[in-house]
Enzyme design. Structure first.
Site, short mmCIF file in Angstrom:
data_model
loop_
_atom_site.label_atom_id
_atom_site.label_comp_id
_atom_site.label_asym_id
_atom_site.label_seq_id
_atom_site.Cartn_x
_atom_site.Cartn_y
_atom_site.Cartn_z
N GLN A 32 -30.65 6.61 22.64
CA GLN A 32 -29.72 6.47 21.67
C GLN A 32 -29.39 7.89 21.11
O GLN A 32 -29.91 8.47 20.90
CB GLN A 32 -29.36 5.62 20.48
CG GLN A 32 -28.65 5.66 19.46
CD GLN A 32 -27.11 5.16 19.94
OE1 GLN A 32 -26.40 4.35 20.32
NE2 GLN A 32 -25.92 6.46 19.85
N ALA A 34 -26.58 11.57 20.46
CA ALA A 34 -25.45 12.10 19.52
C ALA A 34 -24.38 11.46 20.03
O ALA A 34 -23.27 11.43 19.56
CB ALA A 34 -25.26 13.22 18.70
N GLU A 35 -24.61 11.88 21.58
CA GLU A 35 -22.85 12.02 22.41
C GLU A 35 -23.10 10.54 23.56
O GLU A 35 -22.13 10.34 23.85
CB GLU A 35 -22.75 13.65 23.42
CG GLU A 35 -23.48 14.61 22.22
CD GLU A 35 -21.34 15.15 22.16
OE1 GLU A 35 -20.99 15.49 23.50
OE2 GLU A 35 -21.66 15.29 21.38
N ALA A 36 -24.53 10.39 23.74
CA ALA A 36 -24.34 9.29 24.55
C ALA A 36 -25.03 8.44 24.70
O ALA A 36 -26.29 8.76 23.91
CB ALA A 36 -24.72 10.06 26.37
N LYS A 62 -25.25 5.62 32.39
CA LYS A 62 -25.14 6.96 30.75
C LYS A 62 -23.62 6.59 30.23
O LYS A 62 -22.81 6.85 30.74
CB LYS A 62 -25.29 8.40 31.42
CG LYS A 62 -25.29 9.06 29.82
CD LYS A 62 -26.14 10.87 30.43
CE LYS A 62 -25.96 11.54 29.73
NZ LYS A 62 -26.63 12.47 29.82
N ASP A 177 -29.01 22.94 29.98
CA ASP A 177 -30.23 22.47 28.87
C ASP A 177 -31.79 22.20 28.91
O ASP A 177 -31.70 21.25 28.74
CB ASP A 177 -29.46 21.10 28.52
CG ASP A 177 -29.83 20.90 26.88
OD1 ASP A 177 -30.66 21.51 25.89
OD2 ASP A 177 -29.84 19.24 26.98
P1 AMP Z 1 -30.14 12.13 29.15
O1 AMP Z 1 -29.25 11.62 27.69
O2 AMP Z 1 -28.93 12.18 30.57
O3 AMP Z 1 -30.57 13.79 28.63
O4 AMP Z 1 -31.38 11.12 29.11
C1 AMP Z 1 -32.10 10.77 27.67
C2 AMP Z 1 -32.91 10.13 28.12
O5 AMP Z 1 -32.87 8.65 29.00
C3 AMP Z 1 -34.26 10.84 29.28
O6 AMP Z 1 -34.82 11.49 28.20
C4 AMP Z 1 -35.26 9.27 29.58
O7 AMP Z 1 -35.87 8.53 29.05
C5 AMP Z 1 -33.93 8.85 29.97
N1 AMP Z 1 -33.00 8.35 30.94
C6 AMP Z 1 -31.96 9.24 32.06
N2 AMP Z 1 -31.72 9.62 33.08
C7 AMP Z 1 -32.81 8.89 33.57
C8 AMP Z 1 -32.99 8.15 35.25
N3 AMP Z 1 -31.96 9.14 35.58
N4 AMP Z 1 -33.74 7.87 35.10
C9 AMP Z 1 -34.99 6.97 34.38
N5 AMP Z 1 -34.39 7.40 33.00
C10 AMP Z 1 -33.92 8.54 32.55
#
Ligand code: AMP
Length: 291
Positions: A32, A34-36, A62, A177
């Site tokens: 969880q 702040a944006e997604a 996402k 980022d």
């Molecule tokens: P993000 O918002 O894209 O930075 O994702 C937040 C967290 O979700 C990441 O630090 C990962 O732990 C997990 N995550 C995001 N994308 C994936 C993916 N394609 N496969 C597995 N875990 C993911």
């Protein structure tokens, strides 16, 4: 895009009466922010059809949700744009052979500002977790010196990250980022046999650019993230990363006919990017001192 890979029909996660997003009861919240929010979807069906022996397929959803502090119309537009841009850049990475999760579907037809992007699930830890939970504690126990450490897993990970950034930059993109939470490690069980399999995630701030300034900032953001998130990481980690980056980068040249061509590393290019990185560092230090 491969809509046939979507785990479930889209109606299953939509509140039909209000046309708003409603995660299915069996989705697991992974992160969880702040944006997604990032959901893990485990499904034994593709589009309602049982797959081989009910073997679970896993994907990620996402969810970029509405921000209360933004005007709703502007918010909906921005969120949709970000989501589509992220999908486009991930697609471009795939085309260029840069290891990122495959985009399965984008869905932003909700009545509020919600946008969804479905991605291939990457089975493995983030580099952040792998460093903090596995490699750095090992380093402390074994009391290895910096040089020895740099010949093994830590150094290989650093080099793979450096090469992947250089491929990304050479493909005309910056990530925007770069942190160790946005880099994952696939097939970690085989790391000692096949070496690290690096996957870049979260292209929400990525953009199409070949500007040397943007590339230097990309490197600097990661440098700062390494210092703040992993204060015990040996300096050789970033040094190896930078050497691998500089060793591979090709100079993007606009030729006379206006097309972009890449040519092998010019002797002058290495100091270019390193000099610009030093300038970005100096600006960063000034900002720290004088606000
Ligand atoms: P993000 O918002 O894209 O930075 O994702 C937040 C967290 O979700 C990441 O630090 C990962 O732990 C997990 N995550 C995001 N994308 C994936 C993916 N394609 N496969 C597995 N875990 C993911």
């Amino acid at each position: 895009m491969g809509t046939d890979l979507i785990p479930e029909s889209s109606e299953r996660h939509t509140n039909v009466a209000t046309n708003t997003f409603r995660p299915r009861h069996d989705w697991t919240l992974l992160k969880q922010g702040a944006e997604a929010r990032v959901w893990k979807i485990r499904d034994s069906k593709y589009n309602g059809v049982d797959n081989d022996n009910g073997v679970n397929t896993v994907s990620i959803c996402k969810e970029r949700f509405a921000k209360k502090y933004r005007h709703p119309v502007l918010d909906a537009r921005l969120t949709k744009q970000r989501c589509r841009m992220e999908a486009r850049l991930l697609g471009k990475c795939k085309e260029k052979g840069i290891n990122v999760p495959a985009v399965l579907q984008v869905d932003s037809n909700f009545s509020d500002a919600t946008s969804l992007i479905y991605l291939e699930f990457i089975d493995g830890p983030t580099v952040r977790d792998y460093l903090e939970e596995v490699l750095l504690p090992q380093l402390e126990v074994e009391g290895k010196n910096d040089t020895i450490v740099c010949q093994d897993a830590l150094c290989q990970i650093a080099e793979e990250i450096g090469k992947t950034i250089s491929n990304l930059h050479e493909a005309g993109m910056v990530h925007g980022d770069l942190t160790t939470s946005n880099i994952m490690l696939q097939n970690v069980a085989n790391i000692s046999i096949h070496g690290p399999n690096i996957v870049f995630i979260d292209f929400g701030l990525a953009k199409n650019t070949t500007a040397i300034e943007e590339r230097a900032v990309d490197l600097y953001v990661l440098e700062r993230a390494l210092q703040s998130t992993h204060p015990t990481l040996p300096p050789s980690f970033y040094e190896s990363l930078l050497s691998a980056y500089v060793g591979l980068i090709h100079q993007n040249d606009a030729s006379n006919d206006g097309t972009q061509k890449t040519k092998p590393l010019s002797k002058h290019f290495q100091p270019d990017i390193l000099l610009r990185l030093e300038k970005v560092r100096q600006r960063g230090r000034k900002r720290e001192c004088f606000g």
